[in-house]
Scaffold this active site. Sequence first.
Site, PDB file in Angstrom:
ATOM      1  N   HIS A  14     134.198 -69.717   9.955  1.00  0.00           N
ATOM      2  CA  HIS A  14     135.223 -69.266   9.012  1.00  0.00           C
ATOM      3  C   HIS A  14     136.154 -68.177   9.561  1.00  0.00           C
ATOM      4  O   HIS A  14     137.369 -68.292   9.465  1.00  0.00           O
ATOM      5  CB  HIS A  14     134.571 -68.715   7.751  1.00  0.00           C
ATOM      6  CG  HIS A  14     133.595 -69.651   7.105  1.00  0.00           C
ATOM      7  ND1 HIS A  14     133.826 -70.998   6.971  1.00  0.00           N
ATOM      8  CD2 HIS A  14     132.386 -69.432   6.530  1.00  0.00           C
ATOM      9  CE1 HIS A  14     132.801 -71.558   6.343  1.00  0.00           C
ATOM     10  NE2 HIS A  14     131.916 -70.636   6.076  1.00  0.00           N
ATOM     11  N   ASP A  29     126.854 -68.091  11.227  1.00  0.00           N
ATOM     12  CA  ASP A  29     127.128 -68.538   9.855  1.00  0.00           C
ATOM     13  C   ASP A  29     128.578 -68.285   9.453  1.00  0.00           C
ATOM     14  O   ASP A  29     129.199 -69.126   8.808  1.00  0.00           O
ATOM     15  CB  ASP A  29     126.183 -67.801   8.893  1.00  0.00           C
ATOM     16  CG  ASP A  29     126.379 -68.220   7.435  1.00  0.00           C
ATOM     17  OD1 ASP A  29     126.447 -69.436   7.184  1.00  0.00           O
ATOM     18  OD2 ASP A  29     126.463 -67.345   6.551  1.00  0.00           O
ATOM     19  N   LYS A  56     125.618 -59.602   5.021  1.00  0.00           N
ATOM     20  CA  LYS A  56     124.997 -59.851   3.713  1.00  0.00           C
ATOM     21  C   LYS A  56     124.390 -58.551   3.184  1.00  0.00           C
ATOM     22  O   LYS A  56     124.087 -57.635   3.963  1.00  0.00           O
ATOM     23  CB  LYS A  56     123.852 -60.854   3.873  1.00  0.00           C
ATOM     24  CG  LYS A  56     124.284 -62.214   4.420  1.00  0.00           C
ATOM     25  CD  LYS A  56     124.475 -63.208   3.311  1.00  0.00           C
ATOM     26  CE  LYS A  56     124.796 -64.587   3.823  1.00  0.00           C
ATOM     27  NZ  LYS A  56     125.741 -65.298   2.964  1.00  0.00           N
ATOM     28  N   HIS A  91     135.236 -74.721   4.659  1.00  0.00           N
ATOM     29  CA  HIS A  91     135.835 -74.577   3.324  1.00  0.00           C
ATOM     30  C   HIS A  91     136.773 -73.379   3.224  1.00  0.00           C
ATOM     31  O   HIS A  91     137.572 -73.292   2.306  1.00  0.00           O
ATOM     32  CB  HIS A  91     134.758 -74.569   2.230  1.00  0.00           C
ATOM     33  CG  HIS A  91     134.043 -73.261   2.082  1.00  0.00           C
ATOM     34  ND1 HIS A  91     133.049 -72.849   2.911  1.00  0.00           N
ATOM     35  CD2 HIS A  91     134.205 -72.260   1.187  1.00  0.00           C
ATOM     36  CE1 HIS A  91     132.612 -71.653   2.539  1.00  0.00           C
ATOM     37  NE2 HIS A  91     133.301 -71.269   1.483  1.00  0.00           N
ATOM     38  N   LYS A 120     140.635 -72.346   1.050  1.00  0.00           N
ATOM     39  CA  LYS A 120     140.796 -71.207   0.131  1.00  0.00           C
ATOM     40  C   LYS A 120     142.280 -70.890   0.009  1.00  0.00           C
ATOM     41  O   LYS A 120     142.977 -70.725   1.017  1.00  0.00           O
ATOM     42  CB  LYS A 120     140.071 -69.975   0.686  1.00  0.00           C
ATOM     43  CG  LYS A 120     138.569 -69.986   0.448  1.00  0.00           C
ATOM     44  CD  LYS A 120     137.982 -68.680   0.957  1.00  0.00           C
ATOM     45  CE  LYS A 120     136.481 -68.697   0.967  1.00  0.00           C
ATOM     46  NZ  LYS A 120     135.839 -68.161  -0.207  1.00  0.00           N
TER      47      LYS A 120
HETATM   48  C1  BG6 Z   1     129.161 -70.224   3.646  1.00  0.00           C
HETATM   49  C2  BG6 Z   1     128.087 -69.401   4.314  1.00  0.00           C
HETATM   50  O1  BG6 Z   1     129.704 -71.144   4.547  1.00  0.00           O
HETATM   51  O2  BG6 Z   1     130.181 -69.343   3.170  1.00  0.00           O
HETATM   52  C3  BG6 Z   1     127.509 -68.410   3.329  1.00  0.00           C
HETATM   53  O3  BG6 Z   1     127.061 -70.270   4.790  1.00  0.00           O
HETATM   54  C4  BG6 Z   1     128.595 -67.562   2.717  1.00  0.00           C
HETATM   55  O4  BG6 Z   1     126.522 -67.606   3.942  1.00  0.00           O
HETATM   56  C5  BG6 Z   1     129.723 -68.431   2.181  1.00  0.00           C
HETATM   57  O5  BG6 Z   1     128.030 -66.814   1.661  1.00  0.00           O
HETATM   58  C6  BG6 Z   1     130.913 -67.591   1.741  1.00  0.00           C
HETATM   59  O6  BG6 Z   1     131.892 -68.415   1.210  1.00  0.00           O
HETATM   60  P1  BG6 Z   1     132.326 -68.310  -0.308  1.00  0.00           P
HETATM   61  O7  BG6 Z   1     133.428 -69.297  -0.440  1.00  0.00           O
HETATM   62  O8  BG6 Z   1     131.109 -68.658  -1.110  1.00  0.00           O
HETATM   63  O9  BG6 Z   1     132.744 -66.903  -0.501  1.00  0.00           O
END
Ligand code: BG6
Length: 467
Positions: free
Chosen positions: A233, A228, A331, A171, A175
């Site tokens: 990402h 993760d 985190k 995702h 963005k």
């Molecule tokens: C997710 C992770 O894919 O992306 C999460 O699993 C993370 O741990 C999140 O918090 C962050 O993305 P966004 O778009 O919520 O800032």
Amino acid sequence: MTSQTTVKTLLILGASGDLTGRLLLPGLARLVATGRAKGLKLVGAGSDPWSPDEWRDRVHSTFAEAGKHDAAGAKALAAVERDTAYHQLDVTADGPLASLLAELEGPVAVYFALPPHISQKACEVLHPGQVPEGTRLVMEKPFGSSEESARELNRTLLTLVPEDHIHRVDHFLGKATVLNILGLRFANNFLEPVWNREHIAKVEIIFDEDLALEGRARYYDGAGALRDMIQSHLLQVMALMAIEPPATLGERDLRDAVAAVLRASSIKAPYKTSTRRARYTAGSIDGRQVIDYVKEEGVDSGRNTETLAEVQVDIDNWRWKGVPFILRSGKALGDQRKEAVVTFRPVPHLPKGFSGVDSPNQLRIGFGPDTLELDVDVNGPGDIFSLDRATLNAQLNASDLLPYGEVLEGVLTGDPLLSVRGDTAEDCWRIVEPVLKAWSRDTVPLEEYDAGSSGPARWSGSVPAAQ
Ligand code: BG6
């Protein structure tokens, strides 16, 4: 992107799950409300014995919110809501998913909003002849758990549909800020001549979150920050920062360019120097008490899962050789720092006579709030021969869709541009796998930091200096 949907039915597997409620339906709602999913049918399926009304209520609560201030949008949302259906289904059994697919109006996009091992099983029980032509398969992250398992999953998927009908969701590619990197880099002639090892000392891509575990132990404790966030990402963001200028924004040109960067990328041993990892202990963030990560329900302390990871990626090509790309995410940090920072090299010679601080220029792209900042050294104030730092600021434009909406639009219009291609998905695992192995052998110490701090004291909130 066009607004013509080629997909007639969106089938969400895992419709009663958290991902569907939290991210998919809100993303879809905005897309429908803006008139970009005309005539789409939405079908949910899950293992929970939900009644049609339970599913419709779930859809309604999200859609009502999206249509609140927009009559035309509300009408489009109501049409999707009226026709939606729910099927209770065991997707891992041989037969039920195939039968459902045969019933639905095609082309169908099947969204696997399921834990990875269940998605994999569901694909394995499908036979090629049971997947109608034109079907699109949409896979959530993590895509496999190693280079080999990603390759295996790719093989399975390719027996069912062609590569350009497989959407591996990341995702971050949806963005607006991340997509703004393309405009910034390729629509401004002053940047390209300095966008290389001659002028750039290092690039940092930082995604420090103030969120803690949030009840996600079942997934996160088996993943950790490196898998993760960085494996998926942040490597994608890095690739967009580093790609060669593509001729078009077509999926082939852009994804070829991304793949070429990732193929040239690696994290080099010794991992004690090129990587760091840490785990949070109790602390407080904005007055919110956070308990030790290892005391969170469902966490197995023996797993040594890191909640903060940092790696140096090297891109061994003509443009980037020797420039460290530092990727970090964690985190429960006190300071939500989410940005890509490009640090330029110092000028080769500062004319004698200047005083004050001359520090390397930085360009910062902030991921929410979406901003662009360029630091420049200027004269004054006061003593005109004394240098001072000024920052040029711009607000980056937002999209009218949520990241999941952007990605879903690609799925529905049959454009895989914002989906991760199969070879790239394997490469991202190839890049991090040696680190995961080294960490599992404890080659790199697992450090600790208080929740609410900026990381372990020794890291002092900064990334290693460029070499
Ligand atoms: C997710 C992770 O894919 O992306 C999460 O699993 C993370 O741990 C999140 O918090 C962050 O993305 P966004 O778009 O919520 O800032």
